[in-house]
Design an enzyme around this catalytic site. Sequence first.
Site, PDB file in Angstrom:
ATOM      1  NE  ARG A  69      -1.569  -2.374   2.788  1.00  0.00           N
ATOM      2  CZ  ARG A  69      -1.657  -3.644   2.374  1.00  0.00           C
ATOM      3  NH1 ARG A  69      -2.697  -4.046   1.707  1.00  0.00           N
ATOM      4  NH2 ARG A  69      -0.708  -4.528   2.654  1.00  0.00           N
ATOM      5  CB  THR A  70       3.449   2.582   2.272  1.00  0.00           C
ATOM      6  OG1 THR A  70       2.718   2.094   3.401  1.00  0.00           O
ATOM      7  CG2 THR A  70       4.027   3.942   2.584  1.00  0.00           C
ATOM      8  CE  LYS A  73      27.560  -1.961  -6.037  1.00  0.00           C
ATOM      9  NZ  LYS A  73      27.718  -0.791  -6.912  1.00  0.00           N
ATOM     10  NE  ARG A  88       7.101   0.557   4.760  1.00  0.00           N
ATOM     11  CZ  ARG A  88       5.896   0.005   4.742  1.00  0.00           C
ATOM     12  NH1 ARG A  88       5.754  -1.274   4.428  1.00  0.00           N
ATOM     13  NH2 ARG A  88       4.822   0.711   5.054  1.00  0.00           N
ATOM     14  CG  HIS A 133       3.417   3.723   8.519  1.00  0.00           C
ATOM     15  ND1 HIS A 133       3.501   4.615   7.466  1.00  0.00           N
ATOM     16  CD2 HIS A 133       3.059   2.532   7.964  1.00  0.00           C
ATOM     17  CE1 HIS A 133       3.213   3.981   6.337  1.00  0.00           C
ATOM     18  NE2 HIS A 133       2.945   2.710   6.607  1.00  0.00           N
TER      19      HIS A 133
END
Length: 298
Positions: free
Chosen positions: A51-52, A80, A101, A129
């Site tokens: 969703r986000t 890396k 995120r 959030h």
Amino acid sequence: MIRRDIVSIKDLTKEEILSVLVRAKEIKTTPPGPILKGTIMASCFFEPSTRTRLSFESAMKRLGGEVIGFSDGQSTSAKKGESLYDTMKVIGELADCIVLRHPLEGAARQAAEATDTPVINGGDGANEHPTQTLCDLFTIQECQRKLEGLNIALVGDLKFGRTVHSLVLALAHFNCRLFFVSPASLAMPDGLLESLRSQGVPFSFHGSLEEVIDRADILYMTRIQTERLSDSLEQEKSFVLTPALLQKGKESLKVLHPLPRVDEIAREVDKMPQAHYFTQAKNGLYVRQALLTMVLGS
Ligand code: CP
């Protein structure tokens, strides 16, 4: 809010939160067209999301903007050994805003320190959030016709669930009465409880849905965040919402869930008038469009 970082819901005043909800309502009613043409959003997802990520990307594209980014940190130079700080500093030169995120608490704050480009927190570990909270508030206002003075039960994993952390901080503005329903091992963190106490927010703790369902205006269900537990915790029966249990609630009760759902809401509940969680997910598009226009200054 132009060019501001949205790292915590505490970065927004009550008035700013309400202004996002007003803009989102306008956008839901009258889609604004390509007003962000010529701008670029970097969509940087180091953790899974449906969703986000997709609602932010859809929001940007519907507003005429462009999207760059990744949905798997393993495909970036982080693999890396590049630091998040350096990664964000570079991406900040390539885009007009960054949606991040990341599994680490505090990652969004670190990103915001690395670049002058606005950083929007799409979820940082078990911390916060904030844009989910804006979707939650928009949906509560839509389905209950108000935000003030509601009885809100938050159910499930209140320890690791970042959506409930941001949500309770926001609800402190709206004179709500909170019921925390969770296993003792997944209770709301002490720091958040202290913050609520200092703001005079009334709350209580409960061991089952039955204890609160007849008093709640909003039932905010969450899943157990198994990815943040060292040992998986069995979902307790007392935290599964069934049609029979829902019948014990007020007629005006509405059920929200940030999703994804695992098994904490029976599928049969989806067809009931109390179920608003898929509308809540759809509202993410309008709320994130609103936020992007406000941060990018259109
Ligand atoms: N509610 C939420 O954050 O969903 P995703 O994990 O799918 O983005």
